[in-house]
Structure formats: C-alpha cells, structure tokens
Motif scaffolding. Structure first.
Motif, PDB file in Angstrom:
ATOM      1  N   GLU A  56       0.857  -1.185   0.000  1.00 29.11           N
ATOM      2  CA  GLU A  56       0.000   0.000   0.000  1.00 29.11           C
ATOM      3  C   GLU A  56       0.893   1.234   0.000  1.00 29.11           C
ATOM      4  O   GLU A  56       1.786   1.356   0.835  1.00 29.11           O
ATOM      5  N   VAL A  57       0.637   2.148  -0.920  1.00 24.40           N
ATOM      6  CA  VAL A  57       1.463   3.351  -1.044  1.00 24.40           C
ATOM      7  C   VAL A  57       0.601   4.577  -0.753  1.00 24.40           C
ATOM      8  O   VAL A  57      -0.450   4.768  -1.367  1.00 24.40           O
ATOM      9  N   ALA A  74       2.714   7.915  -6.009  1.00 22.59           N
ATOM     10  CA  ALA A  74       2.388   6.650  -5.345  1.00 22.59           C
ATOM     11  C   ALA A  74       2.429   5.487  -6.333  1.00 22.59           C
ATOM     12  O   ALA A  74       2.934   4.406  -6.014  1.00 22.59           O
ATOM     13  N   GLY A  75       1.911   5.695  -7.534  1.00 27.21           N
ATOM     14  CA  GLY A  75       1.944   4.638  -8.543  1.00 27.21           C
ATOM     15  C   GLY A  75       3.351   4.250  -8.931  1.00 27.21           C
ATOM     16  O   GLY A  75       3.677   3.055  -9.051  1.00 27.21           O
ATOM     17  N   ILE A  98      -1.164  -1.257  -4.181  1.00 26.68           N
ATOM     18  CA  ILE A  98      -2.385  -0.462  -4.079  1.00 26.68           C
ATOM     19  C   ILE A  98      -1.965   0.996  -3.909  1.00 26.68           C
ATOM     20  O   ILE A  98      -1.209   1.328  -3.003  1.00 26.68           O
ATOM     21  N   ASN A  99      -2.455   1.848  -4.790  1.00 28.69           N
ATOM     22  CA  ASN A  99      -2.108   3.258  -4.787  1.00 28.69           C
ATOM     23  C   ASN A  99      -3.230   4.033  -4.111  1.00 28.69           C
ATOM     24  O   ASN A  99      -4.283   4.235  -4.686  1.00 28.69           O
ATOM     25  N   TYR A 100      -2.984   4.468  -2.875  1.00 31.60           N
ATOM     26  CA  TYR A 100      -3.968   5.286  -2.171  1.00 31.60           C
ATOM     27  C   TYR A 100      -3.692   6.775  -2.339  1.00 31.60           C
ATOM     28  O   TYR A 100      -4.502   7.595  -1.929  1.00 31.60           O
ATOM     29  N   GLY A 101      -2.553   7.125  -2.893  1.00 33.41           N
ATOM     30  CA  GLY A 101      -2.219   8.532  -3.017  1.00 33.41           C
ATOM     31  C   GLY A 101      -2.332   9.209  -1.666  1.00 33.41           C
ATOM     32  O   GLY A 101      -1.862   8.694  -0.658  1.00 33.41           O
ATOM     33  N   ALA A 102      -3.008  10.330  -1.624  1.00 30.33           N
ATOM     34  CA  ALA A 102      -3.180  11.076  -0.374  1.00 30.33           C
ATOM     35  C   ALA A 102      -4.584  10.932   0.190  1.00 30.33           C
ATOM     36  O   ALA A 102      -4.942  11.610   1.139  1.00 30.33           O
ATOM     37  N   TYR A 103      -5.368  10.036  -0.360  1.00 26.01           N
ATOM     38  CA  TYR A 103      -6.800  10.084  -0.093  1.00 26.01           C
ATOM     39  C   TYR A 103      -7.341   9.003   0.832  1.00 26.01           C
ATOM     40  O   TYR A 103      -8.530   8.921   1.035  1.00 26.01           O
ATOM     41  N   LEU A 104      -6.495   8.202   1.411  1.00 24.45           N
ATOM     42  CA  LEU A 104      -6.914   7.238   2.411  1.00 24.45           C
ATOM     43  C   LEU A 104      -5.785   7.138   3.442  1.00 24.45           C
ATOM     44  O   LEU A 104      -5.140   6.110   3.586  1.00 24.45           O
ATOM     45  N   PRO A 105      -5.527   8.223   4.177  1.00 26.37           N
ATOM     46  CA  PRO A 105      -4.327   8.289   5.001  1.00 26.37           C
ATOM     47  C   PRO A 105      -4.325   7.429   6.261  1.00 26.37           C
ATOM     48  O   PRO A 105      -3.278   7.157   6.801  1.00 26.37           O
ATOM     49  N   ARG A 116       3.816   6.954   3.548  1.00 25.84           N
ATOM     50  CA  ARG A 116       4.334   5.690   4.027  1.00 25.84           C
ATOM     51  C   ARG A 116       4.075   4.586   3.018  1.00 25.84           C
ATOM     52  O   ARG A 116       3.283   4.735   2.103  1.00 25.84           O
ATOM     53  N   ILE A 117       4.737   3.467   3.249  1.00 26.62           N
ATOM     54  CA  ILE A 117       4.549   2.255   2.470  1.00 26.62           C
ATOM     55  C   ILE A 117       4.185   1.159   3.465  1.00 26.62           C
ATOM     56  O   ILE A 117       4.871   0.978   4.473  1.00 26.62           O
ATOM     57  N   ASN A 118       3.120   0.435   3.211  1.00 24.34           N
ATOM     58  CA  ASN A 118       2.747  -0.715   4.036  1.00 24.34           C
ATOM     59  C   ASN A 118       2.937  -1.985   3.222  1.00 24.34           C
ATOM     60  O   ASN A 118       2.399  -2.105   2.123  1.00 24.34           O
ATOM     61  N   PHE A 119       3.718  -2.904   3.765  1.00 24.38           N
ATOM     62  CA  PHE A 119       3.835  -4.237   3.191  1.00 24.38           C
ATOM     63  C   PHE A 119       2.934  -5.126   4.041  1.00 24.38           C
ATOM     64  O   PHE A 119       3.161  -5.258   5.244  1.00 24.38           O
ATOM     65  N   LEU A 120       1.905  -5.710   3.444  1.00 27.06           N
ATOM     66  CA  LEU A 120       0.993  -6.583   4.175  1.00 27.06           C
ATOM     67  C   LEU A 120       1.199  -8.016   3.713  1.00 27.06           C
ATOM     68  O   LEU A 120       1.083  -8.316   2.517  1.00 27.06           O
TER      69      LEU A 120
END
Length: 127
Positions: A56-57, A74-75, A98-105, A116-120
């Motif tokens: 998740e980016v 993010a992409g 998954i590119n969340y950009g700035a819209y799901l912080p 941030r970057i989340n590795f799940l």
C-alpha cells in the motif's frame, strides 16, 4: 523496530509500515541506499513463505518538491517496489500494489504517517 519501520500483527496479516522517506528520496520514486538495503532484507524474509504480499502506497496531498502529482508518485513508488521484489525472486503472482495517493491516510494503525509504504503479508486462514 526503528522510528522508520513499524511492525503490527493482526489475525490474518502482518503489516510492515515503512516511512516513505526511508525508502525513497523526498517526493521521488528513486530508492535511497537504506531503502535498497531494507528491500533486500525484506525479500529474503518474504522468500521463506508462500503468502500473498500487498504493498500500500500513501503520499501527501500537497507535494513540495519532485513529483507534484500524488497519484503518479504513489503509482511509481509501488511499481518500483514490485519490480525490486520480483528481481529478488519473489514470485510476481504473490505481489500486488495499491495506490492510495493522499486520499486514504489512516487505513490501518492509528499512528500511521501520511507518507508511508505498508507491506501486508496475508495469511488468510493458514497462519
């Protein structure tokens, strides 16, 4: 782990949250030396198990330098991370970005940083 990396375990996944500035130069998709070292270490661990890994980016809404479009930043960061892990022999069928950009912080932990970057690592029912 450090002020740049936070690990959280949930019922069906483990999340490794990394501050973007640790992996990438500011508002860039160019990896830092420390970012390359961390990705190499993560790839060695990811290689040991068969579970799916999503990346998740998240970026800031207003970027002050470098790439000025949060979606493109993010992409591009996600693509770089996918390619790096694939080059480190992580099967590409296990990977997604998954590119969340700035819209799901604030999707996961309450103390998450905006950039941030989340590795799940997804266990599903076989943890």
């Amino acid at each position: 782990m450090s002020k740049f990396v936070n690990i959280t375990e949930e019922d069906d996944f483990v999340q490794i949250e990394v501050d973007s500035q640790y992996l990438f130069f500011l508002n860039s998709f160019r990896l830092t030396g420390k970012g390359e070292q961390l990705l190499n270490a993560l790839a060695k661990e990811f290689y040991k198990f068969p579970h799916a890994i999503s990346i998740e980016v998240f970026t800031a809404a207003q970027l002050t330098t470098g790439e000025n479009n949060p979606w493109l930043l993010a992409g591009n960061q996600g693509a770089v991370l996918l390619q790096w892990l694939q080059l480190e022999s992580i099967n590409s069928t296990r990977l997604s970005a998954i590119n969340y950009g700035a819209y799901l912080p604030n999707l996961h932990p309450k103390n998450s940083k905006q950039q941030r970057i989340n590795f799940l690592i997804h266990f599903g029912n076989d943890k």
